[in-house]
Design a protein around this motif. Structure first.
Motif, PDB file in Angstrom:
ATOM      1  N   LYS A 172     -11.405  19.441 -17.098  1.00 59.78           N
ATOM      2  CA  LYS A 172     -10.268  20.371 -17.202  1.00 59.78           C
ATOM      3  C   LYS A 172      -8.929  19.646 -17.179  1.00 59.78           C
ATOM      4  CE  LYS A 172     -12.622  24.329 -15.103  1.00 59.78           C
ATOM      5  NZ  LYS A 172     -12.542  25.327 -16.161  1.00 59.78           N
ATOM      6  N   GLY A 173      -8.985  18.309 -17.042  1.00 58.23           N
ATOM      7  CA  GLY A 173      -7.738  17.519 -17.064  1.00 58.23           C
ATOM      8  C   GLY A 173      -6.981  17.549 -15.751  1.00 58.23           C
ATOM      9  N   TYR A 174      -7.640  17.971 -14.657  1.00 57.09           N
ATOM     10  CA  TYR A 174      -6.939  18.024 -13.361  1.00 57.09           C
ATOM     11  C   TYR A 174      -6.945  16.679 -12.647  1.00 57.09           C
ATOM     12  CZ  TYR A 174      -7.316  23.089 -13.852  1.00 57.09           C
ATOM     13  OH  TYR A 174      -7.225  24.362 -14.311  1.00 57.09           O
ATOM     14  N   VAL A 175      -8.000  15.906 -12.869  1.00 56.92           N
ATOM     15  CA  VAL A 175      -8.163  14.631 -12.165  1.00 56.92           C
ATOM     16  C   VAL A 175      -8.584  13.581 -13.177  1.00 56.92           C
ATOM     17  CG1 VAL A 175      -9.764  13.423 -10.609  1.00 56.92           C
ATOM     18  CG2 VAL A 175      -8.719  15.546  -9.873  1.00 56.92           C
ATOM     19  N   ARG A 176      -7.998  12.366 -13.058  1.00 56.29           N
ATOM     20  CA  ARG A 176      -8.387  11.316 -13.997  1.00 56.29           C
ATOM     21  C   ARG A 176      -9.588  10.531 -13.485  1.00 56.29           C
ATOM     22  NH1 ARG A 176      -5.535   5.975 -13.571  1.00 56.29           N
ATOM     23  NH2 ARG A 176      -7.100   6.137 -11.970  1.00 56.29           N
ATOM     24  N   ASP A 177      -9.539  10.244 -12.164  1.00 55.93           N
ATOM     25  CA  ASP A 177     -10.518   9.316 -11.614  1.00 55.93           C
ATOM     26  C   ASP A 177     -10.680   9.576 -10.121  1.00 55.93           C
ATOM     27  OD1 ASP A 177     -12.238   7.277 -11.881  1.00 55.93           O
ATOM     28  OD2 ASP A 177     -10.756   5.731 -12.362  1.00 55.93           O
ATOM     29  N   LEU A 178     -11.749   9.014  -9.541  1.00 56.59           N
ATOM     30  CA  LEU A 178     -11.946   9.093  -8.091  1.00 56.59           C
ATOM     31  C   LEU A 178     -11.836   7.677  -7.562  1.00 56.59           C
ATOM     32  CD1 LEU A 178     -12.863  10.672  -5.533  1.00 56.59           C
ATOM     33  CD2 LEU A 178     -15.217  10.240  -6.258  1.00 56.59           C
ATOM     34  N   VAL A 179     -10.942   7.438  -6.608  1.00 58.64           N
ATOM     35  CA  VAL A 179     -10.816   6.077  -6.077  1.00 58.64           C
ATOM     36  C   VAL A 179     -10.896   6.079  -4.558  1.00 58.64           C
ATOM     37  CG1 VAL A 179      -9.450   5.167  -8.009  1.00 58.64           C
ATOM     38  CG2 VAL A 179      -8.286   6.066  -6.037  1.00 58.64           C
ATOM     39  N   VAL A 180     -11.426   4.978  -4.036  1.00 59.67           N
ATOM     40  CA  VAL A 180     -11.639   4.826  -2.606  1.00 59.67           C
ATOM     41  C   VAL A 180     -10.825   3.627  -2.123  1.00 59.67           C
ATOM     42  CG1 VAL A 180     -13.414   4.087  -0.967  1.00 59.67           C
ATOM     43  CG2 VAL A 180     -13.926   5.876  -2.624  1.00 59.67           C
ATOM     44  N   THR A 181     -10.148   3.795  -0.989  1.00 63.44           N
ATOM     45  CA  THR A 181      -9.358   2.678  -0.476  1.00 63.44           C
ATOM     46  C   THR A 181      -9.250   2.787   1.038  1.00 63.44           C
ATOM     47  OG1 THR A 181      -7.253   1.496  -0.753  1.00 63.44           O
ATOM     48  CG2 THR A 181      -7.142   3.892  -0.821  1.00 63.44           C
ATOM     49  N   ARG A 182      -8.545   1.827   1.658  1.00 65.19           N
ATOM     50  CA  ARG A 182      -8.446   1.880   3.116  1.00 65.19           C
ATOM     51  C   ARG A 182      -7.209   1.149   3.620  1.00 65.19           C
ATOM     52  NH1 ARG A 182     -12.928  -2.329   5.487  1.00 65.19           N
ATOM     53  NH2 ARG A 182     -12.202  -4.193   4.453  1.00 65.19           N
ATOM     54  N   GLU A 183      -6.867   1.449   4.877  1.00 60.56           N
ATOM     55  CA  GLU A 183      -5.803   0.720   5.569  1.00 60.56           C
ATOM     56  C   GLU A 183      -6.335   0.255   6.913  1.00 60.56           C
ATOM     57  OE1 GLU A 183      -2.033   2.659   5.891  1.00 60.56           O
ATOM     58  OE2 GLU A 183      -1.785   2.742   3.735  1.00 60.56           O
ATOM     59  N   PRO A 184      -6.048  -0.954   7.348  1.00 66.61           N
ATOM     60  CA  PRO A 184      -5.384  -1.953   6.528  1.00 66.61           C
ATOM     61  C   PRO A 184      -6.362  -2.542   5.523  1.00 66.61           C
ATOM     62  CG  PRO A 184      -5.979  -2.895   8.660  1.00 66.61           C
ATOM     63  CD  PRO A 184      -6.353  -1.450   8.714  1.00 66.61           C
ATOM     64  N   GLY A 185      -5.825  -3.107   4.431  1.00 67.07           N
ATOM     65  CA  GLY A 185      -6.671  -3.873   3.522  1.00 67.07           C
ATOM     66  C   GLY A 185      -6.937  -3.237   2.172  1.00 67.07           C
ATOM     67  N   GLY A 186      -6.067  -2.330   1.708  1.00 62.96           N
ATOM     68  CA  GLY A 186      -6.298  -1.698   0.409  1.00 62.96           C
ATOM     69  C   GLY A 186      -5.770  -2.508  -0.767  1.00 62.96           C
ATOM     70  N   THR A 187      -5.085  -3.604  -0.490  1.00 70.51           N
ATOM     71  CA  THR A 187      -4.556  -4.464  -1.558  1.00 70.51           C
ATOM     72  C   THR A 187      -4.901  -5.909  -1.193  1.00 70.51           C
ATOM     73  OG1 THR A 187      -2.471  -4.810  -0.398  1.00 70.51           O
ATOM     74  CG2 THR A 187      -2.551  -2.950  -1.925  1.00 70.51           C
ATOM     75  N   GLU A 188      -4.604  -6.831  -2.116  1.00 70.86           N
ATOM     76  CA  GLU A 188      -4.899  -8.237  -1.827  1.00 70.86           C
ATOM     77  C   GLU A 188      -4.044  -8.750  -0.658  1.00 70.86           C
ATOM     78  OE1 GLU A 188      -4.787 -10.608  -5.390  1.00 70.86           O
ATOM     79  OE2 GLU A 188      -4.892 -12.433  -4.179  1.00 70.86           O
ATOM     80  N   VAL A 189      -2.750  -8.391  -0.693  1.00 70.69           N
ATOM     81  CA  VAL A 189      -1.872  -8.767   0.419  1.00 70.69           C
ATOM     82  C   VAL A 189      -2.386  -8.107   1.697  1.00 70.69           C
ATOM     83  CG1 VAL A 189       0.464  -8.403   1.354  1.00 70.69           C
ATOM     84  CG2 VAL A 189       0.166  -9.148  -1.010  1.00 70.69           C
ATOM     85  N   GLY A 190      -2.788  -6.847   1.563  1.00 68.94           N
ATOM     86  CA  GLY A 190      -3.290  -6.096   2.715  1.00 68.94           C
ATOM     87  C   GLY A 190      -4.551  -6.708   3.317  1.00 68.94           C
ATOM     88  N   ARG A 191      -5.377  -7.304   2.468  1.00 73.20           N
ATOM     89  CA  ARG A 191      -6.616  -7.920   2.996  1.00 73.20           C
ATOM     90  C   ARG A 191      -6.288  -9.135   3.866  1.00 73.20           C
ATOM     91  NH1 ARG A 191      -8.552  -5.274  -1.382  1.00 73.20           N
ATOM     92  NH2 ARG A 191      -7.976  -6.753  -3.011  1.00 73.20           N
ATOM     93  N   ALA A 192      -5.241  -9.854   3.486  1.00 73.57           N
ATOM     94  CA  ALA A 192      -4.818 -10.993   4.321  1.00 73.57           C
ATOM     95  C   ALA A 192      -4.249 -10.473   5.650  1.00 73.57           C
ATOM     96  CB  ALA A 192      -3.784 -11.821   3.572  1.00 73.57           C
ATOM     97  N   ILE A 193      -3.494  -9.376   5.572  1.00 73.44           N
ATOM     98  CA  ILE A 193      -2.929  -8.790   6.804  1.00 73.44           C
ATOM     99  C   ILE A 193      -4.058  -8.252   7.685  1.00 73.44           C
ATOM    100  CG2 ILE A 193      -1.440  -6.956   7.725  1.00 73.44           C
ATOM    101  CD1 ILE A 193       0.279  -7.195   5.192  1.00 73.44           C
ATOM    102  N   ARG A 194      -5.062  -7.627   7.054  1.00 78.23           N
ATOM    103  CA  ARG A 194      -6.199  -7.091   7.816  1.00 78.23           C
ATOM    104  C   ARG A 194      -6.919  -8.212   8.590  1.00 78.23           C
ATOM    105  NH1 ARG A 194      -9.839  -2.597   7.659  1.00 78.23           N
ATOM    106  NH2 ARG A 194     -11.791  -3.246   8.614  1.00 78.23           N
ATOM    107  N   GLN A 195      -7.100  -9.316   7.898  1.00 80.44           N
ATOM    108  CA  GLN A 195      -7.768 -10.458   8.510  1.00 80.44           C
ATOM    109  C   GLN A 195      -6.992 -10.919   9.746  1.00 80.44           C
ATOM    110  OE1 GLN A 195     -10.577 -11.745   7.669  1.00 80.44           O
ATOM    111  NE2 GLN A 195     -10.573 -13.690   8.787  1.00 80.44           N
ATOM    112  N   LEU A 196      -5.680 -10.976   9.589  1.00 82.57           N
ATOM    113  CA  LEU A 196      -4.808 -11.402  10.682  1.00 82.57           C
ATOM    114  C   LEU A 196      -4.873 -10.400  11.844  1.00 82.57           C
ATOM    115  CD1 LEU A 196      -2.700 -13.652  11.066  1.00 82.57           C
ATOM    116  CD2 LEU A 196      -1.001 -12.121  10.067  1.00 82.57           C
ATOM    117  N   LEU A 197      -4.869  -9.114  11.511  1.00 81.13           N
ATOM    118  CA  LEU A 197      -4.831  -8.080  12.544  1.00 81.13           C
ATOM    119  C   LEU A 197      -6.152  -7.943  13.297  1.00 81.13           C
ATOM    120  CD1 LEU A 197      -2.881  -5.260  10.690  1.00 81.13           C
ATOM    121  CD2 LEU A 197      -2.327  -6.130  12.966  1.00 81.13           C
ATOM    122  N   LEU A 198      -7.260  -8.000  12.568  1.00 83.42           N
ATOM    123  CA  LEU A 198      -8.536  -7.637  13.204  1.00 83.42           C
ATOM    124  C   LEU A 198      -9.377  -8.845  13.603  1.00 83.42           C
ATOM    125  CD1 LEU A 198      -9.493  -4.508  11.077  1.00 83.42           C
ATOM    126  CD2 LEU A 198      -8.257  -4.631  13.226  1.00 83.42           C
TER     127      LEU A 198
END
Ligand code: T5A
Length: 223
Positions: A39-65
């Protein structure tokens, strides 16, 4: 087309990761995703998280956890690292995905900062709200599931896994404060936060989440 942003929140071991994955799978297998796409309401389904949803975020996640040095991460430094992860995530991933029409399932977001750094660490809540505003650029979830579980039970579940990260290792009083924080947030934002009793068996928790998802999808898209 504007996507929708669904967040899974709660204390340690509440089942967020398990239930997020089950929601993803259900949206695909039930045909809901296909219908929304057709019906054109949604393009895609994506899954992500914080911390660590981006490449920079993954480095921050490593540092934090997984920070293992003798030098403790100070509370305000911890707060700013979570904020940096979020700023990168919002600008580099969440906003572009939402603008392109994605339905996003995200493991943790701004409420975790209020609960963990505000209630747990005892940092000033006004400061945290301001920082959340800066880091998120005002982007709020459309729907947040709070997986509510007494922290003793949640920690017991994570301990069964045999490893625990830096935050899971904090004392019980910290986790009780975090729990209190989520309860306050749910009271303050009943239109956004849906409380789910996470002490129930996995399949029952899944059923409650699916029912709430159907309600929201119907309201958002009128299908
Ligand atoms: N944090 C994060 C902050 O302090 N501030 C912030 O701003 C943000 C964004 C992130 C850490 O960072 C902190 C919070 C966290 O401490 P994480 O790994 O992303 O760390 O999050 P965790 O909560 O630590 O993830 P967990 O994996 O520990 O917990 P989940 O995802 O809630 O639980 P899940 O699904 O992995 O399940 C845990 C175990 O319980 C079982 C599962 O099979 C698994 O073994 N389980 C159940 N058992 C019985 N009944 C059920 N209903 C069950 N549901 C799951």
């Amino acid at each position: 087309m504007r996507g929708r942003f669904v967040v899974f929140e709660g204390g340690e071991g509440g089942g967020k990761t398990t239930q997020l994955e089950r929601s993803r799978q259900w949206l695909v297998e039930s045909g809901w995703l296909e219908r929304l796409q057709a019906k054109g309401y949604v393009r895609d389904l994506v899954v992500t998280r914080e911390p660590g949803g981006t490449e920079v975020g993954r480095a921050i996640r490593q540092l934090l956890l997984n920070h293992s040095s003798q030098e403790a991460i100070q509370d305000r430094a911890e707060l700013l690292l979570y904020a940096a992860d979020r700023a990168q995530h919002v600008e580099g991933f969440l906003r572009p995905q939402l603008e392109a029409g994605a339905l996003i399932l995200c493991d943790r977001y701004t409420d975790s900062t209020v609960a963990y750094q505000g209630y747990g660490r005892g940092l000033d809540l006004t400061l945290i709200n301001q920082l959340n505003q800066i880091a998120s650029g005002g982007l709020e979830s459309d729907l947040t599931f709070w997986l509510d579980l007494p922290c003793e039970l949640g920690l017991a579940r994570t301990q069964q896994r045999g490893t625990s990260d830096r935050i899971e290792q904090a004392d019980l009083t910290f986790h009780q404060q975090v729990q209190k924080g989520f309860a306050q947030l749910a009271q303050q934002h009943p239109q956004r936060i849906v409380r789910i009793d996470a002490s129930q068996p996995k399949d029952l928790v899944t059923q409650h989440i699916q029912a709430a998802l159907i309600q929201s999808l119907t309201r958002w898209f009128g299908v």
